[in-house]
Every structure is written in structure tokens, then in C-alpha cells.
Scaffold this motif. Structure first.
Motif, mmCIF file in Angstrom:
data_model
loop_
_atom_site.group_PDB
_atom_site.id
_atom_site.type_symbol
_atom_site.label_atom_id
_atom_site.label_comp_id
_atom_site.label_asym_id
_atom_site.label_seq_id
_atom_site.Cartn_x
_atom_site.Cartn_y
_atom_site.Cartn_z
ATOM 1 N N GLY A 107 0.780 -1.232 0.000
ATOM 2 C CA GLY A 107 0.000 0.000 0.000
ATOM 3 C C GLY A 107 0.807 1.276 0.000
ATOM 4 O O GLY A 107 0.258 2.365 0.187
ATOM 5 N N SER A 108 2.130 1.168 -0.234
ATOM 6 C CA SER A 108 3.003 2.352 -0.148
ATOM 7 C C SER A 108 3.708 2.658 -1.464
ATOM 8 O O SER A 108 4.811 3.177 -1.471
ATOM 9 N N PHE A 109 3.073 2.303 -2.578
ATOM 10 C CA PHE A 109 3.483 2.730 -3.924
ATOM 11 C C PHE A 109 4.781 2.099 -4.429
ATOM 12 O O PHE A 109 5.549 2.739 -5.151
ATOM 13 N N LYS A 124 2.955 7.565 -9.230
ATOM 14 C CA LYS A 124 2.662 6.513 -8.257
ATOM 15 C C LYS A 124 1.730 5.492 -8.913
ATOM 16 O O LYS A 124 0.804 5.880 -9.631
ATOM 17 N N PRO A 126 -1.415 2.924 -8.946
ATOM 18 C CA PRO A 126 -2.662 2.882 -8.174
ATOM 19 C C PRO A 126 -2.546 1.885 -7.026
ATOM 20 O O PRO A 126 -1.981 0.804 -7.193
ATOM 21 N N LYS A 127 -3.090 2.257 -5.871
ATOM 22 C CA LYS A 127 -2.975 1.366 -4.705
ATOM 23 C C LYS A 127 -3.621 0.005 -4.944
ATOM 24 O O LYS A 127 -3.181 -1.005 -4.389
ATOM 25 N N GLU A 128 -4.671 -0.009 -5.785
ATOM 26 C CA GLU A 128 -5.404 -1.266 -5.974
ATOM 27 C C GLU A 128 -4.604 -2.321 -6.725
ATOM 28 O O GLU A 128 -4.962 -3.507 -6.701
ATOM 29 N N ASP A 130 -1.323 -2.791 -6.079
ATOM 30 C CA ASP A 130 -0.196 -3.161 -5.217
ATOM 31 C C ASP A 130 -0.272 -4.649 -4.880
ATOM 32 O O ASP A 130 -1.327 -5.164 -4.517
#
Length: 195
Positions: A107-109, A124, A126-128, A130
């Protein structure tokens, strides 16, 4: 009158894909240089970085410079706090110039591109998407050709970036440990192919 039949057979030139070479030999830090007071050492054929008593930034950089390349590295995050893989970098003391592919907890790119001491985050993922796993081995691939950078984590593309500034310089590959203390990351199978 007999006709002469001439067959033109095309000659194809199959370019050999550059063969990756190991940047880390699994035994010692040959070919690398430490910047800062944080800890870098080899244990059970893995490269370990962990925070030292100064809890500052630290870097382990190649003595060789690279421009266009494909780099693969396996990393295992073992504590909260980020790390990274710098490219086209130059280091003085513990101040680095260049671009960093983020290596961080979920969750930290991870795979995003950060330019230190200049523009900051350039892109960055997208968090989804990761997919970094804590306490497990993850694989990052970084491809740099001219002005273009693409990163993958565990086989999934994280970002594509076209930045003219990247194509102007070459520089070292450098692993980073962030400041703040309490960080530990293991690395192995660090391989690069010049393109």
C-alpha cells in the motif's frame, strides 16, 4: 530462351537479447560502495540492509554506472519503513541525486518513481494494483531506455514514465534504506542487462 530464376532469400539478423549479469555475488559487497552509517552485510547468501544507530539515510551503490538497462531484483521487506532502488544516481555523503523506484510495505506505492531533492513523486501506481507481500520474497523489474522507465512488481506492471530528464544522464544503481530507524530489508538475485 531459358529464363533464369533468381530466388532472393532474405537474411534476417536476429539481435541477441543481452544476457543479464549478477551485480551481487551472494558472498560479499564486491562491486558496491556504502554511503552513510546504516548497516549493509551478507548473511546466508542474501544482502541485508538495516537501520544503524544513527537512524539515517543509507545507500549501497554500484561502482559502475549504467544508462539503458533492465534490472531485476528480489526483495523481502521485514519491517515497516521504505527502501528503494535508485538509477542514474550520484551520491555525495548521504545526499543522492537521481530517480528511485520505490520499495515499500504493501500500500506504499512500490514501483512508483520518486526524484530525490528535486521534483519528488513523478508517478505513483494505483494502490489497488499493489501486490507486495511482507516477510516474503517479491520481484521487481526496472527497465530504462532513453527517456522511458517501466517498472513491474511480481510480474505486474506498476508504472510507465516518459521523462526527458532521465535520458540526459547515466549513473549508479543504488539500494536505499530510509531514515527513521527500525528498517530491515533483504535482497538477492540482483541482475542487470545493458540494453
Amino acid at each position: 530462351m531459358k529464363k533464369l530464376l533468381i530466388l532472393l532469400i532474405p537474411i534476417f539478423s536476429f539481435a541477441q537479447k543481452p544476457k543479464p549479469v549478477n551485480l551481487f555475488n551472494g558472498k560479499d559487497l564486491s562491486g558496491w560502495e556504502i554511503f552513510g552509517t546504516e548497516k549493509w552485510y551478507v548473511e546466508k547468501k542474501n544482502l541485508i540492509c538495516e537501520s544503524g544507530p544513527d537512524k539515517g539515510y543509507g545507500y549501497l551503490a554500484t561502482t559502475q554506472k549504467f544508462k539503458d538497462f533492465e534490472l531485476t531484483v528480489m526483495f523481502k521487506p521485514l519491517a515497516n519503513g521504505n527502501s528503494g532502488v535508485f538509477f542514474h544516481s550520484d551520491i555525495v555523503g548521504t545526499k543522492v541525486s537521481g530517480w528511485q523506484a520505490e520499495v515499500a510495505p504493501p500500500g506504499s506505492f512500490s514501483g512508483g518513481i520518486y526524484e530525490s531533492y528535486k521534483r519528488g513523486w513523478l508517478i505513483k501506481p494505483p494502490k489497488e494494483i499493489d501486490n507486495v507481500k511482507m516477510n516474503e520474497w517479491n520481484t521487481m523489474k526496472i527497465k530504462v531506455v532513453g527517456t522511458e522507465v517501466t517498472t513491474w512488481v511480481n510480474g505486474k506492471q506498476m508504472i510507465y514514465l516518459n521523462d526527458p530528464a532521465i535520458g540526459v544522464v547515466d549513473g549508479k544503481i543504488a539500494l536505499q534504506i530510509h531514515d527513521g530507524g527500525g528498517i530491515r530489508v533483504e535482497w538477492k538475485k540482483i541482475k542487470i542487462a545493458k540494453l
